[in-house]
Structure formats: structure tokens, C-alpha cells
Design an enzyme around this catalytic site. Structure first.
Site, PDB file in Angstrom:
ATOM      1  N   GLU A  57      -0.475  -5.674   7.506  1.00  0.00           N
ATOM      2  CA  GLU A  57       0.126  -7.160   7.865  1.00  0.00           C
ATOM      3  C   GLU A  57       1.345  -7.071   8.062  1.00  0.00           C
ATOM      4  O   GLU A  57       2.420  -8.441   8.283  1.00  0.00           O
ATOM      5  CB  GLU A  57      -0.316  -7.701   6.219  1.00  0.00           C
ATOM      6  CG  GLU A  57      -2.013  -7.518   5.826  1.00  0.00           C
ATOM      7  CD  GLU A  57      -2.592  -6.747   5.703  1.00  0.00           C
ATOM      8  OE1 GLU A  57      -3.779  -6.270   6.227  1.00  0.00           O
ATOM      9  OE2 GLU A  57      -1.749  -5.331   5.386  1.00  0.00           O
ATOM     10  N   SER A  97       0.680  -2.009   6.140  1.00  0.00           N
ATOM     11  CA  SER A  97       0.977  -1.746   6.706  1.00  0.00           C
ATOM     12  C   SER A  97       0.567  -2.592   8.098  1.00  0.00           C
ATOM     13  O   SER A  97       1.594  -3.034   8.705  1.00  0.00           O
ATOM     14  CB  SER A  97       1.306   0.265   7.223  1.00  0.00           C
ATOM     15  OG  SER A  97       2.079  -0.105   6.044  1.00  0.00           O
ATOM     16  N   VAL A 132       4.211   3.241   5.041  1.00  0.00           N
ATOM     17  CA  VAL A 132       2.918   4.497   5.932  1.00  0.00           C
ATOM     18  C   VAL A 132       2.145   4.088   5.917  1.00  0.00           C
ATOM     19  O   VAL A 132       1.676   3.340   5.161  1.00  0.00           O
ATOM     20  CB  VAL A 132       3.814   4.813   4.428  1.00  0.00           C
ATOM     21  CG1 VAL A 132       3.297   4.591   2.767  1.00  0.00           C
ATOM     22  CG2 VAL A 132       3.700   6.549   4.495  1.00  0.00           C
ATOM     23  N   TRP A 171       0.616  -1.368  -0.001  1.00  0.00           N
ATOM     24  CA  TRP A 171      -0.023   0.036  -0.325  1.00  0.00           C
ATOM     25  C   TRP A 171       1.358   1.326  -0.041  1.00  0.00           C
ATOM     26  O   TRP A 171       1.660   1.177   0.658  1.00  0.00           O
ATOM     27  CB  TRP A 171      -1.430  -0.299   1.078  1.00  0.00           C
ATOM     28  CG  TRP A 171      -1.771   1.230   1.136  1.00  0.00           C
ATOM     29  CD1 TRP A 171      -1.835   2.377   1.909  1.00  0.00           C
ATOM     30  CD2 TRP A 171      -3.115   0.924   0.739  1.00  0.00           C
ATOM     31  NE1 TRP A 171      -3.366   2.849   1.460  1.00  0.00           N
ATOM     32  CE2 TRP A 171      -3.851   2.065   1.061  1.00  0.00           C
ATOM     33  CE3 TRP A 171      -3.884  -0.267  -0.747  1.00  0.00           C
ATOM     34  CZ2 TRP A 171      -5.338   2.045   0.406  1.00  0.00           C
ATOM     35  CZ3 TRP A 171      -5.009  -0.196  -1.347  1.00  0.00           C
ATOM     36  CH2 TRP A 171      -5.543   0.927  -0.992  1.00  0.00           C
ATOM     37  N   HIS A 201      -8.413   6.076  11.084  1.00  0.00           N
ATOM     38  CA  HIS A 201      -7.597   4.696  11.137  1.00  0.00           C
ATOM     39  C   HIS A 201      -6.393   4.116  10.907  1.00  0.00           C
ATOM     40  O   HIS A 201      -5.710   3.745  11.693  1.00  0.00           O
ATOM     41  CB  HIS A 201      -8.040   3.659   9.092  1.00  0.00           C
ATOM     42  CG  HIS A 201      -7.348   4.499   8.338  1.00  0.00           C
ATOM     43  ND1 HIS A 201      -6.634   6.178   8.186  1.00  0.00           N
ATOM     44  CD2 HIS A 201      -5.677   3.737   7.769  1.00  0.00           C
ATOM     45  CE1 HIS A 201      -6.526   6.522   7.756  1.00  0.00           C
ATOM     46  NE2 HIS A 201      -5.397   5.455   6.813  1.00  0.00           N
ATOM     47  N   GLU A 203      -8.902  11.257   6.692  1.00  0.00           N
ATOM     48  CA  GLU A 203     -10.120  11.899   7.179  1.00  0.00           C
ATOM     49  C   GLU A 203     -10.242  10.866   8.555  1.00  0.00           C
ATOM     50  O   GLU A 203     -11.569  11.717   9.166  1.00  0.00           O
ATOM     51  CB  GLU A 203     -11.415  12.385   6.186  1.00  0.00           C
ATOM     52  CG  GLU A 203     -10.736  12.741   5.019  1.00  0.00           C
ATOM     53  CD  GLU A 203     -12.035  12.822   3.558  1.00  0.00           C
ATOM     54  OE1 GLU A 203     -12.758  12.500   4.115  1.00  0.00           O
ATOM     55  OE2 GLU A 203     -11.447  14.000   2.973  1.00  0.00           O
TER      56      GLU A 203
END
Length: 168
Positions: free
Chosen positions: A67, A65, A89, A31, A97, A94
């Protein structure tokens, strides 16, 4: 000290151990790959620059991240791996999380390190936005991947000194 005040790619290199026989695993989150690939390049290059052999560096990819913890644990459990570097990263968005992910990953990486008695390095950026992430993955603030690799090297050196009774 925040990375706004320090370049992540500048560190002391006195007394580094010989890492030519050490084996490293680098676990990379897919990601935000435009950032994590730069982190990987920094970590890999730092290991090579300071004596690691390319054949002794293995890479594992995980989806994100979150995982990293399990991926790091799988590598850390291997007897032939001396240190694990987890790179990812989590950009603040917004929602909250990032708070949950960052806390879980930091705690998870710590737990893996303690459980396996090996250096498992937290190389996860936690920026507010993509610009900050890029600044810390080879931009104006250096590369967190460099810092993570150097941390792994230094922790292996400390372990060697402790095991030899250097601090008695």
C-alpha cells in the site's frame, strides 16, 4: 553495493541544500512495525539533523508495503509536499510473495515519482529474514531510513540546481 559492504547511515553531506522550508511526507507500512518504526525514527531524525522543521514533516501509515505506492501518491499529489519517503519491509518467506510485492512497490514508487515530478524515495527493506531487517533498521548495517531521508534531501538539491540552470 550491498548493505553488507556499506553502512546505510554513512553518506556524504557536502553541498546539501537548505531544507528548512521544504515539506516532507513519510509513509510508513505498519506490517513488521518493529522494523518500520525504526526506519521512521531514522528518516525523521536525519531530516531534522540536516535542517528540516518538525512541523514540515508529516506521517501517513499504510497497512503494508504493497500500500506504500498509493499512500505515497496521495501525498505526492499535494502541492505543499516537496518529497515523499516510503518506508517498509518485505521479508522473504516460504512463498514468492516477496518477489511480487517488492517488484510492484519498486515500480509503483518509480511511477509515482515520474507522474508527480517529485522525489518519491524507495525506503523498503527486502531482507531474507528478520535478523537482516533489524541489522538494516538501526543495527550493524545502519538504518535504511537514514539513507532514504538523505536521498530525499539530495534529490531536492539536484532539482533546485537543474531548475536554476546550474548544469547548462
Amino acid at each position: 553495493m550491498s548493505s553488507a559492504d556499506k553502512n546505510l547511515s554513512v553518506f556524504t553531506t557536502e553541498g546539501l541544500p537548505d531544507i528548512s522550508a521544504k515539506k516532507f511526507a513519510i509513509v510508513v507500512a505498519e506490517w513488521n512495525s518493529e522494523v518500520t518504526e525504526k526506519l521512521f525514527e531514522g528518516a525523521y531524525q536525519t531530516l531534522i539533523t540536516y535542517g528540516a522543521i518538525a512541523a514540515n514533516i508529516v506521517r501517513g501509515n499504510v497497512p503494508g508495503s504493497f500500500e506504500l505506492t498509493l499512500g505515497a501518491q496521495w501525498f505526492a499529489q499535494r502541492k505543499d509536499i516537496d518529497a515523499v519517503i516510503a518506508l517498509g519491509v518485505v521479508i522473504q518467506g516460504e512463498t514468492k510473495h516477496n518477489d511480487y510485492i517488492n517488484h510492484a512497490v519498486a515500480q509503483g514508487i518509480t511511477n509515482v515519482s515520474l507522474k508527480t515530478d517529485k522525489p518519491v524515495i524507495f525506503g523498503v527493506l527486502t531482507p531474507n529474514n528478520m535478523e537482516q531487517a533489524l541489522e538494516r533498521s538501526g543495527g550493524v548495517h545502519g538504518n535504511k531510513g537514514d539513507e532514504a531521508a538523505m536521498t530525499a534531501i539530495k534529490m531536492l538539491g539536484l532539482y533546485s540546481e537543474v531548475a536554476r540552470g546550474y548544469y547548462l
